[in-house]
Design an enzyme around this catalytic site. Structure first.
Site, PDB file in Angstrom:
ATOM      1  N   ASP A  39       0.860  -1.348   0.016  1.00 15.86           N
ATOM      2  CA  ASP A  39      -0.041  -0.057  -0.035  1.00 15.86           C
ATOM      3  C   ASP A  39       0.871   1.292   0.093  1.00 15.86           C
ATOM      4  O   ASP A  39       0.621   2.193  -0.442  1.00 15.86           O
ATOM      5  CB  ASP A  39      -0.939  -0.114   1.179  1.00 15.86           C
ATOM      6  CG  ASP A  39      -2.073  -0.941   1.121  1.00 15.86           C
ATOM      7  OD1 ASP A  39      -2.302  -1.594  -0.065  1.00 15.86           O
ATOM      8  OD2 ASP A  39      -3.025  -1.194   2.058  1.00 15.86           O
ATOM      9  N   TYR A  42       1.796   2.277  -3.430  1.00 16.99           N
ATOM     10  CA  TYR A  42       0.539   2.808  -4.112  1.00 16.99           C
ATOM     11  C   TYR A  42       0.687   4.186  -3.531  1.00 16.99           C
ATOM     12  O   TYR A  42       0.304   5.239  -4.486  1.00 16.99           O
ATOM     13  CB  TYR A  42      -0.546   2.034  -3.645  1.00 16.99           C
ATOM     14  CG  TYR A  42      -1.895   2.560  -4.421  1.00 16.99           C
ATOM     15  CD1 TYR A  42      -1.885   2.169  -5.905  1.00 16.99           C
ATOM     16  CD2 TYR A  42      -2.571   3.695  -3.645  1.00 16.99           C
ATOM     17  CE1 TYR A  42      -3.406   2.581  -6.324  1.00 16.99           C
ATOM     18  CE2 TYR A  42      -3.886   3.874  -4.604  1.00 16.99           C
ATOM     19  CZ  TYR A  42      -4.008   3.597  -5.555  1.00 16.99           C
ATOM     20  OH  TYR A  42      -5.378   4.020  -6.257  1.00 16.99           O
ATOM     21  N   SER A  89     -14.326   7.784  -0.762  1.00 16.39           N
ATOM     22  CA  SER A  89     -13.310   7.558  -0.238  1.00 16.39           C
ATOM     23  C   SER A  89     -12.784   8.361   1.023  1.00 16.39           C
ATOM     24  O   SER A  89     -13.694   9.141   1.490  1.00 16.39           O
ATOM     25  CB  SER A  89     -12.058   7.461  -1.511  1.00 16.39           C
ATOM     26  OG  SER A  89     -10.695   6.941  -0.811  1.00 16.39           O
ATOM     27  N   LEU A  90     -11.905   8.362   1.514  1.00 18.45           N
ATOM     28  CA  LEU A  90     -11.162   9.506   2.431  1.00 18.45           C
ATOM     29  C   LEU A  90      -9.731  10.249   1.880  1.00 18.45           C
ATOM     30  O   LEU A  90      -9.064   9.635   1.200  1.00 18.45           O
ATOM     31  CB  LEU A  90     -10.767   8.864   3.609  1.00 18.45           C
ATOM     32  CG  LEU A  90     -11.799   8.295   4.712  1.00 18.45           C
ATOM     33  CD1 LEU A  90     -11.520   7.385   5.634  1.00 18.45           C
ATOM     34  CD2 LEU A  90     -12.658   9.544   4.891  1.00 18.45           C
ATOM     35  N   LYS A 121      -8.960   3.435  11.777  1.00 18.78           N
ATOM     36  CA  LYS A 121      -9.429   3.146  10.450  1.00 18.78           C
ATOM     37  C   LYS A 121      -9.087   1.614  10.344  1.00 18.78           C
ATOM     38  O   LYS A 121      -8.070   1.111  10.302  1.00 18.78           O
ATOM     39  CB  LYS A 121      -8.402   3.958   9.486  1.00 18.78           C
ATOM     40  CG  LYS A 121      -8.680   3.870   8.144  1.00 18.78           C
ATOM     41  CD  LYS A 121      -7.780   4.812   7.115  1.00 18.78           C
ATOM     42  CE  LYS A 121      -8.397   4.779   5.609  1.00 18.78           C
ATOM     43  NZ  LYS A 121      -8.019   3.326   5.285  1.00 18.78           N
ATOM     44  N   GLU A 176     -17.411  -1.301   7.555  1.00 18.84           N
ATOM     45  CA  GLU A 176     -16.216  -1.791   6.977  1.00 18.84           C
ATOM     46  C   GLU A 176     -16.408  -3.324   7.417  1.00 18.84           C
ATOM     47  O   GLU A 176     -16.378  -3.578   8.613  1.00 18.84           O
ATOM     48  CB  GLU A 176     -15.082  -1.394   7.787  1.00 18.84           C
ATOM     49  CG  GLU A 176     -13.795  -1.548   6.957  1.00 18.84           C
ATOM     50  CD  GLU A 176     -13.248  -0.627   5.945  1.00 18.84           C
ATOM     51  OE1 GLU A 176     -14.255   0.176   5.583  1.00 18.84           O
ATOM     52  OE2 GLU A 176     -12.405  -0.685   5.298  1.00 18.84           O
ATOM     53  N   LYS A 317      -2.749   8.210   7.832  1.00 19.80           N
ATOM     54  CA  LYS A 317      -2.356   6.874   7.717  1.00 19.80           C
ATOM     55  C   LYS A 317      -1.125   6.523   8.516  1.00 19.80           C
ATOM     56  O   LYS A 317      -0.203   7.404   8.621  1.00 19.80           O
ATOM     57  CB  LYS A 317      -1.830   6.575   6.114  1.00 19.80           C
ATOM     58  CG  LYS A 317      -3.204   6.865   5.130  1.00 19.80           C
ATOM     59  CD  LYS A 317      -3.711   5.285   4.966  1.00 19.80           C
ATOM     60  CE  LYS A 317      -4.855   5.162   4.089  1.00 19.80           C
ATOM     61  NZ  LYS A 317      -4.452   5.036   2.531  1.00 19.80           N
TER      62      LYS A 317
HETATM   63  P1  NAD Z   1      -8.899   4.290   1.904  1.00 18.99           P
HETATM   64  O1  NAD Z   1      -9.124   2.824   2.120  1.00 18.99           O
HETATM   65  O2  NAD Z   1      -7.505   4.565   2.308  1.00 18.99           O
HETATM   66  O3  NAD Z   1     -10.013   5.009   2.816  1.00 18.99           O
HETATM   67  C1  NAD Z   1     -11.168   5.041   2.526  1.00 18.99           C
HETATM   68  C2  NAD Z   1     -11.912   3.900   3.211  1.00 18.99           C
HETATM   69  O4  NAD Z   1     -11.741   3.776   4.650  1.00 18.99           O
HETATM   70  C3  NAD Z   1     -13.376   4.079   3.314  1.00 18.99           C
HETATM   71  O5  NAD Z   1     -14.042   4.145   2.014  1.00 18.99           O
HETATM   72  C4  NAD Z   1     -13.911   3.112   4.536  1.00 18.99           C
HETATM   73  O6  NAD Z   1     -14.146   2.052   3.624  1.00 18.99           O
HETATM   74  C5  NAD Z   1     -12.513   2.798   5.015  1.00 18.99           C
HETATM   75  N1  NAD Z   1     -12.564   3.122   6.471  1.00 18.99           N
HETATM   76  C6  NAD Z   1     -12.097   2.409   7.451  1.00 18.99           C
HETATM   77  N2  NAD Z   1     -12.312   2.651   8.791  1.00 18.99           N
HETATM   78  C7  NAD Z   1     -13.238   3.969   8.678  1.00 18.99           C
HETATM   79  C8  NAD Z   1     -13.901   4.893   9.572  1.00 18.99           C
HETATM   80  N3  NAD Z   1     -13.630   4.455  10.934  1.00 18.99           N
HETATM   81  N4  NAD Z   1     -14.512   5.727   9.055  1.00 18.99           N
HETATM   82  C9  NAD Z   1     -14.768   5.968   7.847  1.00 18.99           C
HETATM   83  N5  NAD Z   1     -14.185   5.117   6.609  1.00 18.99           N
HETATM   84  C10 NAD Z   1     -13.535   4.021   7.294  1.00 18.99           C
HETATM   85  O7  NAD Z   1      -9.323   4.643   0.565  1.00 18.99           O
HETATM   86  P2  NAD Z   1      -9.324   3.745  -0.728  1.00 18.99           P
HETATM   87  O8  NAD Z   1      -9.717   4.926  -1.696  1.00 18.99           O
HETATM   88  O9  NAD Z   1     -10.642   2.816  -0.457  1.00 18.99           O
HETATM   89  O10 NAD Z   1      -8.188   3.118  -1.231  1.00 18.99           O
HETATM   90  C11 NAD Z   1      -7.049   3.527  -1.224  1.00 18.99           C
HETATM   91  C12 NAD Z   1      -6.063   2.912  -0.466  1.00 18.99           C
HETATM   92  O11 NAD Z   1      -6.060   1.745  -0.729  1.00 18.99           O
HETATM   93  C13 NAD Z   1      -4.529   3.604  -0.886  1.00 18.99           C
HETATM   94  O12 NAD Z   1      -4.254   4.210  -0.053  1.00 18.99           O
HETATM   95  C14 NAD Z   1      -3.828   2.179  -0.707  1.00 18.99           C
HETATM   96  O13 NAD Z   1      -3.273   2.214   0.692  1.00 18.99           O
HETATM   97  C15 NAD Z   1      -4.794   1.182  -0.801  1.00 18.99           C
HETATM   98  N6  NAD Z   1      -4.472   0.681  -2.410  1.00 18.99           N
HETATM   99  C16 NAD Z   1      -3.356  -0.260  -2.629  1.00 18.99           C
HETATM  100  C17 NAD Z   1      -3.241  -0.904  -3.653  1.00 18.99           C
HETATM  101  C18 NAD Z   1      -2.040  -1.765  -3.947  1.00 18.99           C
HETATM  102  O14 NAD Z   1      -1.920  -2.059  -5.166  1.00 18.99           O
HETATM  103  N7  NAD Z   1      -1.373  -1.945  -2.861  1.00 18.99           N
HETATM  104  C19 NAD Z   1      -4.084  -0.276  -4.833  1.00 18.99           C
HETATM  105  C20 NAD Z   1      -5.128   0.293  -4.588  1.00 18.99           C
HETATM  106  C21 NAD Z   1      -5.337   0.966  -3.197  1.00 18.99           C
END
Ligand code: NAD
Length: 334
Positions: A39, A42, A89-90, A121, A176, A317
């Site tokens: 992550d 990314y 997303s956040l 989170k 979640e 994060k």
């Molecule tokens: P995210 O997961 O960083 O944050 C948004 C999500 O956090 C929300 O949609 C919700 O599901 C979750 N969440 C968990 N606890 C929460 C709480 N208490 N309140 C509100 N929301 C909460 O964002 P994203 O857009 O889903 O994904 C992006 C992240 O995913 C990237 O920063 C990366 O770390 C990871 N990612 C990794 C790869 C990879 O190839 N490794 C690819 C794509 C995304």
């Protein structure tokens, strides 16, 4: 290269390369539940892209990964479900300093000092649950934010998600779904023994286990959930703050995380983060940061959303766990 030294042409070339990498990684992560990079790799690429787009706004395209929630399109054999209220997303920050800046920015819109609700989170995948007259009638994934996948039959296999609420309410709640760390280890051991590919982390194991065409497979996997949002919470649930919302959802019988705290100063948020970081490894489930939300729900509407994220919440994060990853990221960006 320092962004200010880039020509528009160089920036365009770098943006195209970053888009291609990020879109490939997003497909692996969101569609296949099988990421090929950490992550943090990314996140570094994503932040570089955001910085480039901020410096060269003419190069921002509607199909940029910075303008979309989740994967580019929902490619899956599961039936689709529309989200009338988009699942977003956040925005994220990676230091106390950036977090303090975010708090100062939100505070600017209001005269009275703001209170914030700090939450863990949870490292899982977002889920929406629709209850009609107290009965669970639909469950769906976030998908691209507007269209998700129907996983109702699968969610019915998650023991801690109630099929009936304690009151006959019609409400959409969101949260979640996650796989506890111990169950992730056991699942991967079993898969290794059976010669099947293992999951990269509990988040991908949870997503892979929920996004199944056959709910019997989901039933065999140990999934759990924490809910933290309700659509139109003030009217439907009669609450005025995020902290009250969590308490009200618990009253309805929904699983909520008990570690939230209402904080009002930068020092309070920092203390919360320090405490939660210290006990992180003792938790039965994975967390990848802290979410800070403006506590007053009326202010959420005032602050609104961008196309991708709410302005009333931010994710802090955690730094990547292995020092090695950090070294690799730095090399990657130069
Ligand atoms: P995210 O997961 O960083 O944050 C948004 C999500 O956090 C929300 O949609 C919700 O599901 C979750 N969440 C968990 N606890 C929460 C709480 N208490 N309140 C509100 N929301 C909460 O964002 P994203 O857009 O889903 O994904 C992006 C992240 O995913 C990237 O920063 C990366 O770390 C990871 N990612 C990794 C790869 C990879 O190839 N490794 C690819 C794509 C995304």
């Amino acid at each position: 290269t320092d962004i200010k030294d880039l020509s528009q042409e160089d920036a365009a070339t770098e943006i195209a390369a970053l888009q291609a990498d990020l879109k490939q990684w997003a497909r692996e992560y969101y569609e296949n539940d099988a990421p090929s990079v950490e992550d943090s790799v990314y996140d570094v690429a994503y932040n570089r892209l955001e910085a480039l787009e901020a410096a060269f706004p003419a190069l921002v395209t509607a199909d940029s990964i910075t303008q979309q929630v989740g994967g580019r399109e929902v490619k899956s054999d599961l039936p689709k479900v529309a989200h009338p209220v988009p699942m977003l997303s956040l925005g994220d920050v990676f230091s106390f300093e950036e977090l303090a800046d975010w708090m100062a920015t939100t505070q600017k819109s209001f005269h009275e000092p703001l209170a914030y609700n700090a939450e863990l989170k949870i490292d899982g995948l977002a889920i929406s649950l629709v209850y009609e007259n107290g009965s669970l009638v639909q469950a769906s994934t976030r998908g691209d934010g507007s269209i998700g996948e129907d996983v109702t039959a699968n969610v019915r296999q998650i023991k801690r998600i109630p099929k009936k609420l304690n009151e006959p309410l019609t409400v959409e709640v969101r949260g979640e779904v996650y796989m506890p760390k111990a169950d992730f280890v056991t699942l991967n051991e079993e898969r290794e023994r059976d010669g099947l590919p293992t999951f990269a982390n509990p988040r991908n194991a949870a997503a892979g286990s929920l996004r199944q065409l056959d709910a019997k497979i989901t039933k065999q996997r140990q999934l759990d959930a924490f809910l933290y949002f309700a659509v139109d919470a003030e009217n439907v649930l009669g609450v005025t703050t995020q902290a009250e919302l969590l308490a009200r959802m618990a009253e309805l019988g929904l699983p909520t995380n008990p570690t939230n705290a209402v904080v009002s100063s930068e020092a309070d948020v920092e203390a919360y983060i320090t405490n939660q970081t210290a006990t992180r490894d003792d938790l039965a489930y994975g967390i990848d940061g802290i979410v800070v939300k403006v506590n007053n729900l009326a202010y959420h509407e005032e602050l609104g959303n961008t196309v991708k994220v709410p302005r009333w919440a931010i994710a802090y994060k955690f730094p990547p766990e292995e020092a090695l990853t950090v070294v690799r990221d730095i090399e990657w960006t130069v």
